[in-house]
Motif scaffolding. Structure first.
Motif, PDB file in Angstrom:
ATOM      1  N   UNK A 144     -19.285  -2.090   2.356  1.00 45.57           N
ATOM      2  CA  UNK A 144     -18.470  -2.374   3.539  1.00 45.57           C
ATOM      3  C   UNK A 144     -17.256  -3.208   3.152  1.00 45.57           C
ATOM      4  N   UNK A 145     -16.470  -2.682   2.244  1.00 46.46           N
ATOM      5  CA  UNK A 145     -15.276  -3.358   1.744  1.00 46.46           C
ATOM      6  C   UNK A 145     -14.324  -2.299   1.226  1.00 46.46           C
ATOM      7  N   UNK A 146     -13.055  -2.367   1.656  1.00 45.99           N
ATOM      8  CA  UNK A 146     -12.141  -1.258   1.430  1.00 45.99           C
ATOM      9  C   UNK A 146     -11.229  -1.418   0.223  1.00 45.99           C
ATOM     10  N   UNK A 147     -11.046  -2.650  -0.259  1.00 49.05           N
ATOM     11  CA  UNK A 147     -10.003  -2.939  -1.245  1.00 49.05           C
ATOM     12  C   UNK A 147     -10.580  -3.269  -2.613  1.00 49.05           C
ATOM     13  N   UNK A 148      -9.682  -3.379  -3.598  1.00 46.15           N
ATOM     14  CA  UNK A 148     -10.075  -3.652  -4.978  1.00 46.15           C
ATOM     15  C   UNK A 148      -9.863  -5.115  -5.336  1.00 46.15           C
ATOM     16  N   UNK A 227      -4.639 -10.957  -9.869  1.00 46.90           N
ATOM     17  CA  UNK A 227      -3.870 -10.345 -10.948  1.00 46.90           C
ATOM     18  C   UNK A 227      -4.715  -9.397 -11.795  1.00 46.90           C
ATOM     19  N   UNK A 228      -6.033  -9.602 -11.809  1.00 45.48           N
ATOM     20  CA  UNK A 228      -6.932  -8.742 -12.587  1.00 45.48           C
ATOM     21  C   UNK A 228      -7.555  -7.639 -11.748  1.00 45.48           C
ATOM     22  N   UNK A 229      -7.167  -7.531 -10.496  1.00 49.75           N
ATOM     23  CA  UNK A 229      -7.720  -6.477  -9.647  1.00 49.75           C
ATOM     24  C   UNK A 229      -7.089  -5.137 -10.004  1.00 49.75           C
ATOM     25  N   UNK A 230      -7.935  -4.108  -9.988  1.00 50.11           N
ATOM     26  CA  UNK A 230      -7.452  -2.781 -10.345  1.00 50.11           C
ATOM     27  C   UNK A 230      -7.413  -2.554 -11.844  1.00 50.11           C
ATOM     28  N   UNK A 384     -10.917  -5.579 -12.229  1.00 51.48           N
ATOM     29  CA  UNK A 384     -11.469  -6.569 -11.302  1.00 51.48           C
ATOM     30  C   UNK A 384     -12.386  -7.590 -11.982  1.00 51.48           C
ATOM     31  N   UNK A 385     -11.932  -8.099 -13.112  1.00 49.25           N
ATOM     32  CA  UNK A 385     -12.711  -9.099 -13.840  1.00 49.25           C
ATOM     33  C   UNK A 385     -12.876 -10.379 -13.042  1.00 49.25           C
ATOM     34  N   UNK A 386     -14.057 -10.974 -13.129  1.00 50.44           N
ATOM     35  CA  UNK A 386     -14.302 -12.307 -12.590  1.00 50.44           C
ATOM     36  C   UNK A 386     -13.846 -13.316 -13.647  1.00 50.44           C
ATOM     37  N   UNK A 387     -12.749 -14.022 -13.360  1.00 51.63           N
ATOM     38  CA  UNK A 387     -12.167 -14.910 -14.358  1.00 51.63           C
ATOM     39  C   UNK A 387     -13.152 -15.995 -14.773  1.00 51.63           C
ATOM     40  N   UNK A 388     -13.962 -16.468 -13.834  1.00 46.74           N
ATOM     41  CA  UNK A 388     -14.864 -17.590 -14.104  1.00 46.74           C
ATOM     42  C   UNK A 388     -16.100 -17.162 -14.887  1.00 46.74           C
ATOM     43  N   UNK A 389     -16.599 -15.959 -14.646  1.00 45.37           N
ATOM     44  CA  UNK A 389     -17.872 -15.546 -15.238  1.00 45.37           C
ATOM     45  C   UNK A 389     -17.745 -14.439 -16.273  1.00 45.37           C
ATOM     46  N   UNK A 390     -16.583 -13.798 -16.350  1.00 46.66           N
ATOM     47  CA  UNK A 390     -16.426 -12.719 -17.304  1.00 46.66           C
ATOM     48  C   UNK A 390     -17.109 -11.440 -16.843  1.00 46.66           C
TER      49      UNK A 390
END
Length: 400
Positions: A144-148, A227-230, A384-390
């Motif tokens: 239930x989420x439309x974006x990246x 900035x890391x989305x997509x 779509x990297x998680x900067x904090x967790x990798x």
């Protein structure tokens, strides 16, 4: 299956690896044009508390791993406590599940729908286990989420991988995921209609288009995550794919309004930031923009919850409460347009996305309202990297 090492992207020459995927999706192709005989749908939600006693445990789930003490969580809890500790999201997902079941039945697809949440009951573990116990092993997920972004796409994909690993079902169950649907007509049209009606009402009251402003609001996220989305090999500009997708949809909505004869200025704004003041998040904030509107000659504002598929707590509190108070303080009129919710056009669009994958619809035939679409069926490496967790294991995407 042992957990893979995702600390580094795979060398360019390596064959793509897509975890827990159907045979078609395991190729790693961006768009899967081969029919896949899915035997069940997995509806994945964020989850929310359904009583005062649920609020803090729920917020602990949302912030797990960040070490946030309960006293800080209580600062956010008052949003939920204002509504008797009940988030609307679970009731909305029950309604969405029922609407999807009715549309799936109407089309004769014969697919059961299992619903599970990331942060509250019913949990994804329960939904996937129930599906497997019923003999359903080839699942297609609709989040239930439309974006990246990490929180709106990759985190769901990581959740699916975590559940399959944790339940021991990874050897027998596969989970693919429909594409991000930010520009699918079924998602866009309810926003078009909402803006059209709001502007028409202001015009009927004698307010000129030049004295109106349309604010498209979405959840702010850390700038580094945006900035890391997509995909990493595409430059989407400031805010990454996340902001670019929202801007593109807003442009479509306003172009349709202009075609109807009303040219109104608009802006993309953000809400609900929750990080420390030292951490950059996407701006500007919706309330800050509203406060400035009178100095620009604006008398009326249309607030569009463009980043939300239904009336989440962020809509009820941040927009219906705080943004409306900001408009009142600024001395201007304000209206908030509807979210898609269970609009028949939106529900039909979600089932269209399911049928795309069932039928292997060619990419060229897939409906999309912006030049960014149709988005990928299988996410690209390192998106779509998680900067904090990798990077963690994630389904429906090429490693890492």
């Amino acid at each position: 299956m042992s957990e893979p090492d995702l600390t580094q992207p795979a060398p360019l020459g390596d064959a793509p690896v897509v975890l827990y995927a159907s045979e078609a999706a395991s190729t790693g192709a961006p768009h899967i044009e081969t029919p896949v005989p899915y035997d069940a749908i997995l509806l994945a939600g964020f989850g929310g508390p359904e009583g005062q006693d649920d609020v803090i445990p729920f917020l602990r789930n949302v912030t797990r791993g960040r070490g946030i003490p309960d006293e800080r969580l209580e600062e956010v809890a008052h949003h939920y406590r204002h509504f008797d500790g009940i988030s609307p999201i679970n009731a909305q997902n029950r309604a969405l599940k029922a609407a999807l079941e009715a549309e799936v039945q109407r089309r004769g697809l014969g697919l059961p729908i299992y619903w599970g949440n990331r942060n509250w009951a019913p949990y994804l573990e329960e939904a996937v286990t129930e599906a497997a116990d019923a003999g359903h092993s080839t699942l297609l997920a609709v989040a239930t989420s439309a974006y990246s972004s990490f929180s709106s796409c990759r985190q769901y994909r990581e959740d699916f991988a975590r559940v399959l690993e944790g339940t021991g079902l990874g050897d027998t169950v596969t989970i693919d995921k429909v594409r991000q649907f930010f520009d699918h007509p079924g998602f866009v049209e309810p926003f078009v209609e909402g803006v059209r009606e709001a502007v028409a009402a202001y015009l009927a009251d004698g307010i000129e288009p030049s004295a109106m402003r349309v604010l498209f609001s979405t959840h702010s996220i850390p700038t580094a995550d945006a900035q890391r989305s997509g995909p990493r090999d595409v430059d989407f500009g400031e805010g990454g794919a996340y902001a670019a997708q929202h801007r593109a949809v807003a442009e479509v909505v306003m172009a349709e309004l202009a075609e109807a004869g009303a040219v109104v200025e608009w802006e993309l704004v953000f809400q609900s930031r929750s990080g420390p003041p030292t951490q950059p998040w996407l701006e500007p904030d919706v309330n800050d923009v509203i406060a400035e509107l009178p100095s620009r000659g604006v008398e009326a504002v249309v607030i569009v919850p463009l980043g939300f598929v239904s009336d989440h707590m962020e809509v009820l509190w941040d927009l219906d409460t705080e943004a409306m108070e900001a408009a009142e303080a600024a001395g201007i009129r304000a209206v908030r347009t509807p979210t898609p919710g269970v609009d028949p056009v939106y529900v039909s669009g979600l089932v269209d996305l399911i049928e795309e994958r069932l039928n292997g619809t060619p990419t060229a035939e897939r409906p999309h309202r912006t030049d960014l679409g149709p988005w990928f069926d299988v996410c690209r490496p390192a998106c779509c990297e998680n900067v904090r967790a990798g990077f963690k294991p994630a389904v429906s995407g090429v490693l890492p």
